[in-house]
Design an enzyme around this catalytic site. Structure first.
Site, PDB file in Angstrom:
ATOM      1  N   ARG A 111      -4.464  -3.247   9.269  1.00  0.00           N
ATOM      2  CA  ARG A 111      -4.390  -4.709   9.302  1.00  0.00           C
ATOM      3  C   ARG A 111      -4.386  -5.239  10.732  1.00  0.00           C
ATOM      4  O   ARG A 111      -5.252  -4.879  11.497  1.00  0.00           O
ATOM      5  CB  ARG A 111      -3.152  -5.215   8.548  1.00  0.00           C
ATOM      6  CG  ARG A 111      -3.296  -5.089   7.078  1.00  0.00           C
ATOM      7  CD  ARG A 111      -2.826  -6.352   6.346  1.00  0.00           C
ATOM      8  NE  ARG A 111      -3.276  -6.306   4.979  1.00  0.00           N
ATOM      9  CZ  ARG A 111      -2.536  -5.952   3.939  1.00  0.00           C
ATOM     10  NH1 ARG A 111      -1.275  -5.623   4.103  1.00  0.00           N
ATOM     11  NH2 ARG A 111      -3.052  -5.927   2.736  1.00  0.00           N
ATOM     12  N   ARG A 154     -23.357   6.874  12.888  1.00  0.00           N
ATOM     13  CA  ARG A 154     -22.826   7.135  11.546  1.00  0.00           C
ATOM     14  C   ARG A 154     -21.503   6.406  11.431  1.00  0.00           C
ATOM     15  O   ARG A 154     -20.681   6.468  12.344  1.00  0.00           O
ATOM     16  CB  ARG A 154     -22.542   8.628  11.381  1.00  0.00           C
ATOM     17  CG  ARG A 154     -23.625   9.371  10.686  1.00  0.00           C
ATOM     18  CD  ARG A 154     -23.285   9.430   9.221  1.00  0.00           C
ATOM     19  NE  ARG A 154     -24.407   9.945   8.451  1.00  0.00           N
ATOM     20  CZ  ARG A 154     -24.540   9.691   7.164  1.00  0.00           C
ATOM     21  NH1 ARG A 154     -23.676   8.939   6.537  1.00  0.00           N
ATOM     22  NH2 ARG A 154     -25.534  10.194   6.492  1.00  0.00           N
ATOM     23  N   ARG A 181      -4.016   7.482   3.103  1.00  0.00           N
ATOM     24  CA  ARG A 181      -2.752   7.433   2.353  1.00  0.00           C
ATOM     25  C   ARG A 181      -2.466   8.738   1.610  1.00  0.00           C
ATOM     26  O   ARG A 181      -1.454   8.852   0.919  1.00  0.00           O
ATOM     27  CB  ARG A 181      -2.802   6.309   1.323  1.00  0.00           C
ATOM     28  CG  ARG A 181      -2.936   4.937   1.921  1.00  0.00           C
ATOM     29  CD  ARG A 181      -2.962   3.939   0.801  1.00  0.00           C
ATOM     30  NE  ARG A 181      -3.109   2.585   1.282  1.00  0.00           N
ATOM     31  CZ  ARG A 181      -3.410   1.558   0.503  1.00  0.00           C
ATOM     32  NH1 ARG A 181      -3.605   1.764  -0.788  1.00  0.00           N
ATOM     33  NH2 ARG A 181      -3.515   0.348   0.987  1.00  0.00           N
ATOM     34  N   GLU A 196      -9.546  -1.797  11.522  1.00  0.00           N
ATOM     35  CA  GLU A 196     -10.165  -2.718  10.550  1.00  0.00           C
ATOM     36  C   GLU A 196      -9.915  -4.180  10.880  1.00  0.00           C
ATOM     37  O   GLU A 196     -10.694  -5.052  10.514  1.00  0.00           O
ATOM     38  CB  GLU A 196      -9.639  -2.427   9.142  1.00  0.00           C
ATOM     39  CG  GLU A 196      -8.130  -2.669   9.003  1.00  0.00           C
ATOM     40  CD  GLU A 196      -7.602  -2.482   7.594  1.00  0.00           C
ATOM     41  OE1 GLU A 196      -8.355  -2.045   6.718  1.00  0.00           O
ATOM     42  OE2 GLU A 196      -6.406  -2.773   7.376  1.00  0.00           O
ATOM     43  N   THR A 203       5.074   1.936   5.371  1.00  0.00           N
ATOM     44  CA  THR A 203       3.698   1.454   5.490  1.00  0.00           C
ATOM     45  C   THR A 203       2.961   2.345   6.474  1.00  0.00           C
ATOM     46  O   THR A 203       3.486   2.624   7.555  1.00  0.00           O
ATOM     47  CB  THR A 203       3.591  -0.015   5.960  1.00  0.00           C
ATOM     48  OG1 THR A 203       2.248  -0.268   6.403  1.00  0.00           O
ATOM     49  CG2 THR A 203       4.531  -0.360   7.098  1.00  0.00           C
ATOM     50  N   ILE A 204       1.762   2.759   6.096  1.00  0.00           N
ATOM     51  CA  ILE A 204       0.994   3.587   7.053  1.00  0.00           C
ATOM     52  C   ILE A 204       0.688   2.784   8.308  1.00  0.00           C
ATOM     53  O   ILE A 204       0.463   3.360   9.360  1.00  0.00           O
ATOM     54  CB  ILE A 204      -0.313   4.150   6.440  1.00  0.00           C
ATOM     55  CG1 ILE A 204      -1.283   3.031   6.028  1.00  0.00           C
ATOM     56  CG2 ILE A 204      -0.021   5.083   5.286  1.00  0.00           C
ATOM     57  CD1 ILE A 204      -2.690   3.545   5.712  1.00  0.00           C
ATOM     58  N   ASP A 205       0.693   1.450   8.199  1.00  0.00           N
ATOM     59  CA  ASP A 205       0.346   0.613   9.360  1.00  0.00           C
ATOM     60  C   ASP A 205       1.385   0.709  10.483  1.00  0.00           C
ATOM     61  O   ASP A 205       1.074   0.403  11.636  1.00  0.00           O
ATOM     62  CB  ASP A 205       0.223  -0.860   8.942  1.00  0.00           C
ATOM     63  CG  ASP A 205      -0.788  -1.075   7.827  1.00  0.00           C
ATOM     64  OD1 ASP A 205      -1.549  -0.133   7.531  1.00  0.00           O
ATOM     65  OD2 ASP A 205      -0.812  -2.177   7.248  1.00  0.00           O
ATOM     66  N   ARG A 251     -25.662  12.302  16.336  1.00  0.00           N
ATOM     67  CA  ARG A 251     -25.400  10.962  15.784  1.00  0.00           C
ATOM     68  C   ARG A 251     -24.032  10.504  16.271  1.00  0.00           C
ATOM     69  O   ARG A 251     -23.017  11.141  15.970  1.00  0.00           O
ATOM     70  CB  ARG A 251     -25.362  10.995  14.244  1.00  0.00           C
ATOM     71  CG  ARG A 251     -26.640  11.371  13.544  1.00  0.00           C
ATOM     72  CD  ARG A 251     -27.629  10.242  13.432  1.00  0.00           C
ATOM     73  NE  ARG A 251     -27.187   9.035  12.758  1.00  0.00           N
ATOM     74  CZ  ARG A 251     -27.286   8.832  11.431  1.00  0.00           C
ATOM     75  NH1 ARG A 251     -27.739   9.770  10.636  1.00  0.00           N
ATOM     76  NH2 ARG A 251     -26.932   7.677  10.917  1.00  0.00           N
ATOM     77  N   GLY A 271       0.854  -1.190   0.000  1.00  0.00           N
ATOM     78  CA  GLY A 271       0.000   0.000   0.000  1.00  0.00           C
ATOM     79  C   GLY A 271       0.887   1.235   0.000  1.00  0.00           C
ATOM     80  O   GLY A 271       1.903   1.271   0.678  1.00  0.00           O
TER      81      GLY A 271
HETATM   82  O1  F6P Z   1      -0.833  -2.253   4.352  1.00  0.00           O
HETATM   83  C1  F6P Z   1      -1.332  -1.012   4.134  1.00  0.00           C
HETATM   84  C2  F6P Z   1      -2.811  -1.023   4.006  1.00  0.00           C
HETATM   85  O2  F6P Z   1      -3.182   0.325   3.850  1.00  0.00           O
HETATM   86  C3  F6P Z   1      -3.567  -1.718   5.142  1.00  0.00           C
HETATM   87  O3  F6P Z   1      -3.748  -0.894   6.255  1.00  0.00           O
HETATM   88  C4  F6P Z   1      -4.858  -2.071   4.454  1.00  0.00           C
HETATM   89  O4  F6P Z   1      -5.509  -3.167   5.062  1.00  0.00           O
HETATM   90  C5  F6P Z   1      -4.404  -2.436   3.090  1.00  0.00           C
HETATM   91  O5  F6P Z   1      -3.250  -1.680   2.832  1.00  0.00           O
HETATM   92  C6  F6P Z   1      -5.441  -2.208   2.019  1.00  0.00           C
HETATM   93  O6  F6P Z   1      -4.941  -2.667   0.829  1.00  0.00           O
HETATM   94  P1  F6P Z   1      -5.583  -2.445  -0.597  1.00  0.00           P
HETATM   95  O7  F6P Z   1      -5.178  -1.114  -1.048  1.00  0.00           O
HETATM   96  O8  F6P Z   1      -4.962  -3.499  -1.425  1.00  0.00           O
HETATM   97  O9  F6P Z   1      -7.062  -2.529  -0.435  1.00  0.00           O
END
Ligand code: F6P
Length: 339
Positions: A169, A262, A271, A220, A123-125, A160, A10
């Site tokens: 992830r 909501r 991103r 998520e 990675t943003i994660d 709301r 990503g």
């Molecule tokens: O690994 C980075 C990430 O942004 C995760 O946080 C997310 O689950 C995933 O990519 C989403 O991936 P894609 O862009 O393939 O849907």
């Protein structure tokens, strides 16, 4: 020397700045640089381009990756020989691979085969071990917090409650940071500590005490009994597509309280944006260190932030197991959420 670079996984803000800094350093010192398109796909299909200095300069401070990205795994696809042939054909002496655990896992395999490969964490994660920060995380937190803080007044005006879903992830770093940077009273992360009942209770208490609609953040990757992922799509690295759990949380919330929240899935907004200075600095430091390592003949290492310094560690020591939130850090932070 001839360098090749790819950006995988990503994307995030800060990648284009990294490419700019990498080129600056290499061109200044008389080396060559080509960029492979769409991550490992560029090496499988032999698709690469020269990185033009003016274009790199023009794309500074933009999100995304000018090289493109794709989730392809040459090892699983049995295409390692194509990758090696491309590197030979292009005369690449050093490969710089930027991305998360999946991208760097492939880089490690290639280093084991004797290639000169240096990994760069992006990675943003922020779930990579061996670095206190991965490129892109700081901007993702800023973008997300700004978006939630810009929206929350409308929730309050309409009474709301809001449930925000953050990427990340199996790591809750993003969700936790968003909760701390907004008036959230609850956060659920894959590492646990706050379950659905506790989250609902925190939201009800907040509403009772303040009279205002409550805000909760969910990562998520949380497990939810009523949310079945058994048929969810998987990418080339076996990762499940996680998006959507917040709708399940909202349904449970409505069942328990009668209030209809909501849902805001932050998604790709996380991103985007102009990279914050912390990410631009990181991009600069990572570019310099990656070149230093390669010129010193090192391979199979990943650059990373350690305190205020950029250091490196063997890729083999950092990939395969994710950096998640330690229990004590999570407990401390949960004490600070809005009451
Ligand atoms: O690994 C980075 C990430 O942004 C995760 O946080 C997310 O689950 C995933 O990519 C989403 O991936 P894609 O862009 O393939 O849907």
């Amino acid at each position: 020397m001839r360098f090749g670079v790819l950006t995988g996984g990503g994307d995030s803000a800060g990648i284009n700045d990294f490419l700019y800094f990498l080129a600056q350093r290499l061109y200044r010192e008389g080396h060559n640089l080509i960029g492979f398109e769409n991550s490992w796909e560029g090496l499988i299909l032999n698709k690469a381009r020269e990185l033009d200095h003016n274009q790199l300069e023009a794309q500074r401070f933009t999100p995304g990756t000018l090289l493109g990205t794709a989730r392809r795994n040459p090892i699983k696809e049995g295409k390692t020989n194509d990758v090696l042939a491309t590197l030979e054909d292009r005369g690449v002496d050093v490969l710089i691979a930027m991305g998360g655990d999946d991208t760097l896992g492939v880089a490690n395999e290639l280093a084991k085969q004797g290639l000169t490969v240096i990994g760069v964490p992006q990675t943003i994660d922020d779930d990579l071990r061996g670095t206190e920060r991965s490129l892109g995380y700081a901007t993702a937190v800023k973008m997300s917090a700004d978006a939630v803080n810009a929206t929350v007044n409308s929730n309050i005006a309409h009474d709301r409650d809001m449930i925000v879903e953050a990427m990340g992830r199996d790591a809750g770093w993003l969700a936790l940071a968003i909760a701390i940077n907004t008036p959230a009273c609850a956060v659920m992360v894959p590492e646990g500590r706050m379950d659905l009942d506790e989250m609902i209770e925190a939201m009800q208490n907040y509403k009772r005490r303040t009279g205002k609609a409550a805000l909760a953040v969910v990562a998520e990757g949380i497990e939810l009994e009523s949310f079945d992922r058994s048929t969810a799509a998987r990418d080339a690295f076996g990762n499940i597509a996680y998006e959507g759990v917040s709708h399940g949380v909202a349904a449970e919330y409505k069942k328990a309280t009668g209030r209809s929240p909501r849902v805001q899935v932050l998604g790709y907004l996380m991103r985007g944006g102009t990279p914050v200075p912390a990410d631009v600095e990181l991009a600069a430091g990572f570019a310099n260190k990656a070149v230093d390592l390669a010129l010193a003949g090192r391979t199979g290492e990943m650059v990373g932030l350690a305190g205020k310094e950029i250091k490196s560690q063997p890729l083999a020591d950092v990939i395969g197991v994710k950096k998640t939130i330690p229990a004590d850090v999570l407990s401390e932070k949960l004490k600070l959420l809005a009451l």
